[in-house]
Design an enzyme around this catalytic site. Structure first.
Site, PDB file in Angstrom:
ATOM      1  N   HIS A  78       6.323  17.993  -7.580  1.00  0.00           N
ATOM      2  CA  HIS A  78       7.268  19.412  -7.687  1.00  0.00           C
ATOM      3  C   HIS A  78       6.663  19.973  -8.830  1.00  0.00           C
ATOM      4  O   HIS A  78       6.573  19.780  -9.938  1.00  0.00           O
ATOM      5  CB  HIS A  78       8.658  18.883  -7.908  1.00  0.00           C
ATOM      6  CG  HIS A  78       9.460  20.146  -7.863  1.00  0.00           C
ATOM      7  ND1 HIS A  78      10.054  20.554  -6.624  1.00  0.00           N
ATOM      8  CD2 HIS A  78       9.665  21.234  -8.896  1.00  0.00           C
ATOM      9  CE1 HIS A  78      10.776  21.758  -7.050  1.00  0.00           C
ATOM     10  NE2 HIS A  78      10.753  22.135  -8.228  1.00  0.00           N
ATOM     11  N   CYS A  79       6.255  21.490  -8.596  1.00  0.00           N
ATOM     12  CA  CYS A  79       5.631  22.323  -9.499  1.00  0.00           C
ATOM     13  C   CYS A  79       6.646  23.571  -9.744  1.00  0.00           C
ATOM     14  O   CYS A  79       6.861  24.314  -8.811  1.00  0.00           O
ATOM     15  CB  CYS A  79       4.290  22.932  -9.043  1.00  0.00           C
ATOM     16  SG  CYS A  79       3.545  24.157  -9.938  1.00  0.00           S
ATOM     17  N   PRO A  80       7.185  23.350 -10.812  1.00  0.00           N
ATOM     18  CA  PRO A  80       7.979  24.608 -11.242  1.00  0.00           C
ATOM     19  C   PRO A  80       7.413  25.976 -11.385  1.00  0.00           C
ATOM     20  O   PRO A  80       8.052  27.079 -11.250  1.00  0.00           O
ATOM     21  CB  PRO A  80       8.669  24.280 -12.569  1.00  0.00           C
ATOM     22  CG  PRO A  80       7.704  23.290 -13.266  1.00  0.00           C
ATOM     23  CD  PRO A  80       6.835  22.655 -12.263  1.00  0.00           C
ATOM     24  N   GLY A 120       7.440  27.194  -7.927  1.00  0.00           N
ATOM     25  CA  GLY A 120       8.856  27.254  -7.344  1.00  0.00           C
ATOM     26  C   GLY A 120       9.019  26.291  -6.006  1.00  0.00           C
ATOM     27  O   GLY A 120       9.996  26.812  -5.211  1.00  0.00           O
TER      28      GLY A 120
END
Length: 407
Positions: free
Chosen positions: A187-189, A192
């Site tokens: 999961h890449c912030p 998003g």
């Protein structure tokens, strides 16, 4: 007992002319709903479900802002000087890289990463029946894993208690998005969104193109300041003439190392047909598996692994977020207590009171699951009650009255 005047109620008039509030409520209830409106995961949808984004996507505007601000300063303050002293192709190359970076970032952020739909109640019950081979009526939690064979190697499938199904190979449940994602990478912030099977190619193109763009701007800014300092000016004077170049240098200097490192790491993953999740957990390392076995998904060829990961056919989305819900799910059933009561004509007796509460209803029937009649108390008198039953679906459409003492 005082005499009262009654006016007969026409059932067809009640059915033909509902109150305006009921008409507006019916129109809202009959509006077809799409599946994204009741999606159970922690996602946000835009443009009627066409775009999907993680709920915690506050870092994405920061990513866009850094890219746009840096490139804007470069085109406004560095490109005019470099075009005059070097070549006109510098802003052209920078513009093409900038467009490719923005498009790749948006495709990564707004694309379904490969979310798997959750099991329906019937499917979940069927899985539990398949697991529970003992035939016991008491509840027994399902086992955590199943084992399947892939390329002569045993691979374990874990059961997801949230999605109520066994996860396919290379699938993991993202705690931030609350979804099982096929070929889950991470999961890449910064984008998003989760990075999975359907948007990994866009994520890889984003970080590779961003590496080229950052290196290109960093080199051009250094060239700009060097050329100014060589024109009989000191380094400090050159910076004072172009202060925006200092801002670009600081942004590029602190970001280029992490971007280049991330690009190199994912290039290794693509060449090995691995995911970040598998590499961090060491799923196919020699410490966890036998020496003669390895990654069962690798084709033992760097070119083939790259082509399969980046150039394979785009798999379709499985969640059907723009599909319509069935009618029984889209329009909730309205109970009799929620339906508005029709107004009645005032009676001629001034001592008579009107009471339309359901607690005073004496007789109502629901044959076959359909409302066949309503009963409303029209008035009360001292020691006496009168009730009128309106059979809406009756062929005679008559009125039946009952009276008796109140207790």
């Amino acid at each position: 007992m005082k005499n009262c005047e009654y006016q007969q109620i026409d059932p067809r008039a009640l059915a033909a002319s509902p109150p305006p509030s009921q008409t507006r409520t019916g129109k809202r209830a009959q509006r077809p709903r799409r599946k994204w409106e009741v999606f159970p995961g922690k996602n946000r949808f835009f443009c009627d479900g066409r775009f999907i984004l993680a709920r915690q996507s506050g870092v994405l505007p920061l990513t866009l802002g850094l890219i746009v601000v840096t490139c804007g300063l470069f085109f406004a303050f560095d490109c005019p000087f470099l075009v005059k002293h070097l070549t006109v192709f510098i802003p052209v190359i920078g513009g093409l890289l900038f467009m490719f970076v923005i498009l790749s970032l948006l495709r990564t952020s707004f694309t379904d990463p490969g979310i798997l739909p959750r099991a329906t109640p019937d499917e979940a019950a069927d899985i539990e029946r398949q697991i529970d081979t003992s035939g016991s009526s008491s509840y027994r939690p399902p086992p955590r894993t199943k084992e399947i064979l892939i390329n002569q190697q045993v691979v374990k499938l874990k059961y997801c208690f949230t999605c109520k199904t066994f996860r396919p190979p290379r699938t993991s449940h993202c705690s931030l998005c609350d979804n099982c994602v096929e070929r889950f990478d991470h999961h890449c912030p910064w984008v998003g969104n989760c990075v999975g099977k359907r948007n990994y190619r866009f994520f890889y193109s984003f970080i590779i193109s961003l590496s080229f763009l950052t290196s290109f701007i960093f080199g051009c800014v250094i060239t700009h300041i060097t050329l100014r300092s060589q024109a009989g000016k000191s380094f400090v004077q050159a910076i004072q003439e172009s202060p925006a170049s200092v801002v670009e240098l600081v942004i590029c200097f602190f970001s280029i190392w992490s971007i280049l490192g991330l690009s190199g790491f994912h290039t290794y993953l693509v060449a090995s047909n691995l995911t970040t999740n598998e590499d961090i957990k060491g799923s196919w390392s020699s410490k966890r598996v036998a020496e003669e076995s390895g990654n069962p998904y690798s084709y033992n060829s760097i070119v083939t692994n790259c082509c399969v990961t980046l150039c394979g056919p785009m798999p379709p989305s499985l969640i059907d977020r723009r599909g319509f819900l069935p009618n029984d799910e889209a329009i909730p059933a309205v109970s009799a207590s929620e339906m508005p009561l029709p107004p009645f004509v005032a009676k001629s007796d001034p001592h008579m009171m009107t009471d339309l509460t359901l607690s005073d209803c004496i007789h109502s029937t629901l044959p076959g699951g359909e409302l066949s009649g309503f009963c409303f108390v029209l008035h009360r008198m001292k020691g006496t009650a009168a009730c009128i039953r309106v059979d809406v679906h009756s062929e005679h459409q008559g009125l039946a009255g009952e009276g008796g003492p109140l207790h």
